[in-house]
Scaffold this motif. Sequence first.
Motif, PDB file in Angstrom:
ATOM      1  N   MET A   1       4.795  77.381-104.049  1.00  9.00           N
ATOM      2  CA  MET A   1       5.881  76.428-104.194  1.00  9.00           C
ATOM      3  C   MET A   1       5.683  75.311-103.171  1.00  9.00           C
ATOM      4  O   MET A   1       5.532  75.575-101.993  1.00  9.00           O
ATOM      5  N   THR A   2       5.683  74.080-103.638  1.00  7.49           N
ATOM      6  CA  THR A   2       5.512  72.965-102.713  1.00  7.49           C
ATOM      7  C   THR A   2       6.815  72.261-102.394  1.00  7.49           C
ATOM      8  O   THR A   2       6.859  71.450-101.494  1.00  7.49           O
ATOM      9  N   GLY A   3       7.878  72.571-103.133  1.00  5.88           N
ATOM     10  CA  GLY A   3       9.127  71.896-102.821  1.00  5.88           C
ATOM     11  C   GLY A   3      10.284  72.379-103.671  1.00  5.88           C
ATOM     12  O   GLY A   3      10.111  73.081-104.658  1.00  5.88           O
ATOM     13  N   ARG A   4      11.446  71.969-103.213  1.00  7.59           N
ATOM     14  CA  ARG A   4      12.681  72.308-103.930  1.00  7.59           C
ATOM     15  C   ARG A   4      13.528  71.044-104.004  1.00  7.59           C
ATOM     16  O   ARG A   4      13.927  70.504-102.964  1.00  7.59           O
ATOM     17  N   VAL A   5      13.787  70.588-105.225  1.00  7.08           N
ATOM     18  CA  VAL A   5      14.629  69.424-105.446  1.00  7.08           C
ATOM     19  C   VAL A   5      15.996  69.895-105.898  1.00  7.08           C
ATOM     20  O   VAL A   5      16.109  70.683-106.834  1.00  7.08           O
ATOM     21  N   VAL A   6      17.030  69.427-105.211  1.00  6.07           N
ATOM     22  CA  VAL A   6      18.397  69.707-105.626  1.00  6.07           C
ATOM     23  C   VAL A   6      18.985  68.404-106.162  1.00  6.07           C
ATOM     24  O   VAL A   6      19.003  67.386-105.472  1.00  6.07           O
ATOM     25  N   LEU A   7      19.407  68.459-107.412  1.00  9.10           N
ATOM     26  CA  LEU A   7      20.068  67.330-108.049  1.00  9.10           C
ATOM     27  C   LEU A   7      21.569  67.505-107.860  1.00  9.10           C
ATOM     28  O   LEU A   7      22.122  68.549-108.197  1.00  9.10           O
ATOM     29  N   VAL A   8      22.218  66.496-107.313  1.00  8.21           N
ATOM     30  CA  VAL A   8      23.665  66.547-107.116  1.00  8.21           C
ATOM     31  C   VAL A   8      24.289  65.606-108.137  1.00  8.21           C
ATOM     32  O   VAL A   8      24.078  64.397-108.081  1.00  8.21           O
ATOM     33  N   GLY A   9      25.019  66.172-109.083  1.00  7.85           N
ATOM     34  CA  GLY A   9      25.629  65.386-110.148  1.00  7.85           C
ATOM     35  C   GLY A   9      24.729  65.351-111.376  1.00  7.85           C
ATOM     36  O   GLY A   9      23.544  65.691-111.306  1.00  7.85           O
ATOM     37  N   ALA A  10      25.326  64.964-112.490  1.00  5.85           N
ATOM     38  CA  ALA A  10      24.597  64.972-113.762  1.00  5.85           C
ATOM     39  C   ALA A  10      24.606  63.599-114.417  1.00  5.85           C
ATOM     40  O   ALA A  10      24.841  63.461-115.618  1.00  5.85           O
ATOM     41  N   GLY A  11      24.340  62.566-113.628  1.00  5.90           N
ATOM     42  CA  GLY A  11      24.244  61.230-114.194  1.00  5.90           C
ATOM     43  C   GLY A  11      22.992  61.074-115.040  1.00  5.90           C
ATOM     44  O   GLY A  11      22.182  61.998-115.162  1.00  5.90           O
ATOM     45  N   HIS A  12      22.833  59.895-115.629  1.00 10.62           N
ATOM     46  CA  HIS A  12      21.714  59.634-116.538  1.00 10.62           C
ATOM     47  C   HIS A  12      20.356  60.052-115.982  1.00 10.62           C
ATOM     48  O   HIS A  12      19.573  60.713-116.658  1.00 10.62           O
ATOM     49  N   ALA A  13      20.073  59.645-114.772  1.00  5.67           N
ATOM     50  CA  ALA A  13      18.757  59.924-114.195  1.00  5.67           C
ATOM     51  C   ALA A  13      18.516  61.426-114.080  1.00  5.67           C
ATOM     52  O   ALA A  13      17.413  61.909-114.361  1.00  5.67           O
ATOM     53  N   HIS A  14      19.537  62.168-113.702  1.00  6.41           N
ATOM     54  CA  HIS A  14      19.362  63.606-113.545  1.00  6.41           C
ATOM     55  C   HIS A  14      19.199  64.316-114.890  1.00  6.41           C
ATOM     56  O   HIS A  14      18.482  65.322-114.972  1.00  6.41           O
ATOM     57  N   LEU A  15      19.819  63.799-115.927  1.00  4.38           N
ATOM     58  CA  LEU A  15      19.607  64.387-117.255  1.00  4.38           C
ATOM     59  C   LEU A  15      18.139  64.253-117.651  1.00  4.38           C
ATOM     60  O   LEU A  15      17.554  65.162-118.236  1.00  4.38           O
ATOM     61  N   GLU A  16      17.539  63.143-117.304  1.00  3.87           N
ATOM     62  CA  GLU A  16      16.114  62.946-117.598  1.00  3.87           C
ATOM     63  C   GLU A  16      15.254  63.870-116.738  1.00  3.87           C
ATOM     64  O   GLU A  16      14.250  64.410-117.206  1.00  3.87           O
ATOM     65  N   VAL A  17      15.631  64.076-115.479  1.00  2.24           N
ATOM     66  CA  VAL A  17      14.887  65.006-114.626  1.00  2.24           C
ATOM     67  C   VAL A  17      14.956  66.415-115.212  1.00  2.24           C
ATOM     68  O   VAL A  17      13.949  67.131-115.236  1.00  2.24           O
ATOM     69  N   LEU A  18      16.123  66.810-115.711  1.00  6.42           N
ATOM     70  CA  LEU A  18      16.238  68.126-116.344  1.00  6.42           C
ATOM     71  C   LEU A  18      15.259  68.237-117.506  1.00  6.42           C
ATOM     72  O   LEU A  18      14.573  69.245-117.661  1.00  6.42           O
ATOM     73  N   ARG A  19      15.196  67.188-118.305  1.00  2.00           N
ATOM     74  CA  ARG A  19      14.318  67.195-119.478  1.00  2.00           C
ATOM     75  C   ARG A  19      12.853  67.369-119.076  1.00  2.00           C
ATOM     76  O   ARG A  19      12.063  67.969-119.784  1.00  2.00           O
ATOM     77  N   ARG A  20      12.493  66.861-117.921  1.00  2.00           N
ATOM     78  CA  ARG A  20      11.102  66.902-117.457  1.00  2.00           C
ATOM     79  C   ARG A  20      10.844  67.977-116.404  1.00  2.00           C
ATOM     80  O   ARG A  20       9.821  67.960-115.718  1.00  2.00           O
ATOM     81  N   ALA A  21      11.746  68.909-116.269  1.00  2.00           N
ATOM     82  CA  ALA A  21      11.637  69.930-115.217  1.00  2.00           C
ATOM     83  C   ALA A  21      10.367  70.757-115.322  1.00  2.00           C
ATOM     84  O   ALA A  21       9.796  71.160-114.299  1.00  2.00           O
ATOM     85  N   ALA A  22       9.884  71.019-116.513  1.00  2.00           N
ATOM     86  CA  ALA A  22       8.657  71.819-116.672  1.00  2.00           C
ATOM     87  C   ALA A  22       7.473  71.131-116.008  1.00  2.00           C
ATOM     88  O   ALA A  22       6.617  71.795-115.404  1.00  2.00           O
ATOM     89  N   THR A  23       7.424  69.814-116.081  1.00  2.59           N
ATOM     90  CA  THR A  23       6.349  69.049-115.435  1.00  2.59           C
ATOM     91  C   THR A  23       6.414  69.229-113.925  1.00  2.59           C
ATOM     92  O   THR A  23       5.377  69.389-113.269  1.00  2.59           O
ATOM     93  N   LEU A  24       7.608  69.223-113.373  1.00  2.00           N
ATOM     94  CA  LEU A  24       7.770  69.418-111.930  1.00  2.00           C
ATOM     95  C   LEU A  24       7.386  70.839-111.526  1.00  2.00           C
ATOM     96  O   LEU A  24       6.703  71.043-110.524  1.00  2.00           O
ATOM     97  N   ARG A  25       7.832  71.811-112.310  1.00  2.00           N
ATOM     98  CA  ARG A  25       7.471  73.204-111.997  1.00  2.00           C
ATOM     99  C   ARG A  25       5.955  73.401-112.036  1.00  2.00           C
ATOM    100  O   ARG A  25       5.402  74.160-111.243  1.00  2.00           O
ATOM    101  N   ALA A  26       5.284  72.710-112.943  1.00  2.34           N
ATOM    102  CA  ALA A  26       3.830  72.854-113.088  1.00  2.34           C
ATOM    103  C   ALA A  26       3.087  72.432-111.813  1.00  2.34           C
ATOM    104  O   ALA A  26       1.979  72.902-111.563  1.00  2.34           O
TER     105      ALA A  26
END
Length: 158
Positions: A1-26
């Motif tokens: 594990m190289t990092g842990r990102v905590v998203l605070v709130g569910a605004g537009h940008a964070h919805l997109e981060v959720l959609r791309r979470a697999a890329t971050l986990r990879a």
Amino acid sequence: MTGRVVLVGAGHAHLEVLRRAATLRAVGVEVSIVAPRWFRYSGLASPVAAGLLPPSANTVDVAALARRHGVTHHDAKVDAIDLPGRRVRAEDGAWHPYTAVSWNVGSVSRTDQLEVAPEVLVTKPLVRLEGLAPRLAELATLGRAPRVAVVGAGPTGV
């Protein structure tokens, strides 16, 4: 594990981060989100406000979206941040450590220092927009031509 990102709130940008979470986990980044379960999506706020779509049309189930993309969701708001400890605290007392934290909590119109007439509809948070179409319809049935003025220039206002 190289990092842990905590998203605070569910605004537009964070919805997109959720959609791309697999890329971050990879690449070794764990993603979690601390936000209320339900989020009002402003991209559909105008047709909901006009009564063209039901209020549910612009409501996102953050918990289901996070689950679908393998992201841990904590149904709460953040009430504190510990900068030296690199963690945020949810309102229920749970601490969430982070390597990086992102804030995207949406907007709320502050009117505490303004005199706002009763006929003015303050539309942030967006849940308040649900009252616009019925209010305009009521004015029309009273024979009063509704006057609408938009103060602000966000995409929804435009």
